[in-house]
Design an enzyme around this catalytic site. Sequence first.
Site, mmCIF file in Angstrom:
data_model
loop_
_atom_site.group_PDB
_atom_site.id
_atom_site.type_symbol
_atom_site.label_atom_id
_atom_site.label_comp_id
_atom_site.label_asym_id
_atom_site.label_seq_id
_atom_site.Cartn_x
_atom_site.Cartn_y
_atom_site.Cartn_z
ATOM 1 N N VAL A 23 0.890 -1.162 0.000
ATOM 2 C CA VAL A 23 0.000 0.000 0.000
ATOM 3 C C VAL A 23 0.933 1.217 0.000
ATOM 4 O O VAL A 23 1.603 1.491 0.991
ATOM 5 C CB VAL A 23 -0.930 0.001 1.234
ATOM 6 N N PRO A 24 1.014 1.924 -1.154
ATOM 7 C CA PRO A 24 2.160 2.813 -1.402
ATOM 8 C C PRO A 24 2.082 4.172 -0.701
ATOM 9 O O PRO A 24 1.951 5.214 -1.342
ATOM 10 C CB PRO A 24 2.131 2.971 -2.920
ATOM 11 N N CYS A 25 2.234 4.178 0.611
ATOM 12 C CA CYS A 25 2.248 5.436 1.341
ATOM 13 C C CYS A 25 3.527 6.237 1.047
ATOM 14 O O CYS A 25 3.594 7.429 1.333
ATOM 15 C CB CYS A 25 2.102 5.194 2.839
ATOM 16 N N HIS A 26 4.515 5.553 0.448
ATOM 17 C CA HIS A 26 5.754 6.265 0.101
ATOM 18 C C HIS A 26 5.522 7.279 -1.031
ATOM 19 O O HIS A 26 6.370 8.105 -1.299
ATOM 20 C CB HIS A 26 6.850 5.268 -0.294
ATOM 21 N N ARG A 27 4.371 7.199 -1.694
ATOM 22 C CA ARG A 27 4.090 8.134 -2.798
ATOM 23 C C ARG A 27 3.463 9.438 -2.307
ATOM 24 O O ARG A 27 3.002 10.243 -3.107
ATOM 25 C CB ARG A 27 3.183 7.466 -3.842
#
Lengths: 164, 203
Positions: free
Chosen positions: B171-175
């Site tokens: 779940v790409p919270c790094h984006r």
Amino acid sequence: MKQPFERVVHEHAATVLRVCRAVLGPHTDADDAWSETFLAALRAYPQLPDDANMEAWLVTIAHRKAIDVTRERQRRAVPVAEVPERATPLPEADHELWDAVGHLPDKQRKTIAYHYLGGLPFAQVAEILGGTNAAARRAASDGIATLRRHYRTDSSLNTTGDPR
Amino acid sequence: MTNTNEAQALYELTDPTAAQLAALRGRLTDAAEGEGILDVAYTTIDTPVGSLLLAATAAGLVRVAYAREGHDAVLQTLATRLSPRILKAPKRLDAAARQIDEYFAGTRTTFDLPLDHSLSSGFRLLVQEHLPLIAYGSTESYKQLAEEVGNPRAIRAVGTACATNPLPVVVPCHRVLRSDGGLGGYIGGLDAKTALLELERAA
């Protein structure tokens, strides 16, 4: 707060297998008892009180599973001249000790397994096997004395004191 | 414990080898899975951003954890919040491990895995469910994300939702970055966040 069950397996796997082996002998019956013990423990684990003594709990379950395996073994017993040992291979020199352990009276063998290998105090051994604390202590002492007579190595010949 | 030579000899005689114990543990894991009493299965995998712990319930992937979070601490939290019936059982994580490998190899841009969101609820869950909509290789600001989930003033809450994402990488919270382009925070550390953004930019 309960630990992940993986930790319980990690910490107690070897102890429970030692107990199962001492009670049932070093073959696949001990492996079966080990598997049944940890499977039953996993099933009941969420309901276990957080302050329970894990080792005592597992050894108690292992005791019941060893009885189940023994009963099962008797039911499927087929008379043959020589019983094939599907065992983990044993060092040659130790056959004598296995033999001596196998010939101990049931209660002595279990007392020794639960106390010396499972780490349970005699009071707890007595709780599992029935009887008194003193009787458990005597059974262990008698059992060890028998093993001492049958099992002689250089180191055991040096033993002079009574088992505590 | 072994206070006689005989007891010591018996102890050594019954001592299992590591291979024997490993075989028994494999058997236990399979039986537990078969009986449906393995509530949480986990494994660890090596990645360019360090060792990742992957954990799954029967419903799906429930946790991805960086080494800096302390894998033992993460497992303890799972034991408390979900169930203590936790075993190391890599098989259940095969698909997740493979897809994460592909992601780090640059050959995968979206994850196709069943996810178990039971560690999140409310607004945090709303934000975390929105994160996969941010396209691979692009970024958004916390402010934009707040607007998209219909609560433009909840910028701090969006930040918290990203910081507590139980499924980083997948779940790409790094984006999600600050409005000024700053990195903001990241559960895996800023080096890991930078590495993921560079990986996606390069692809």
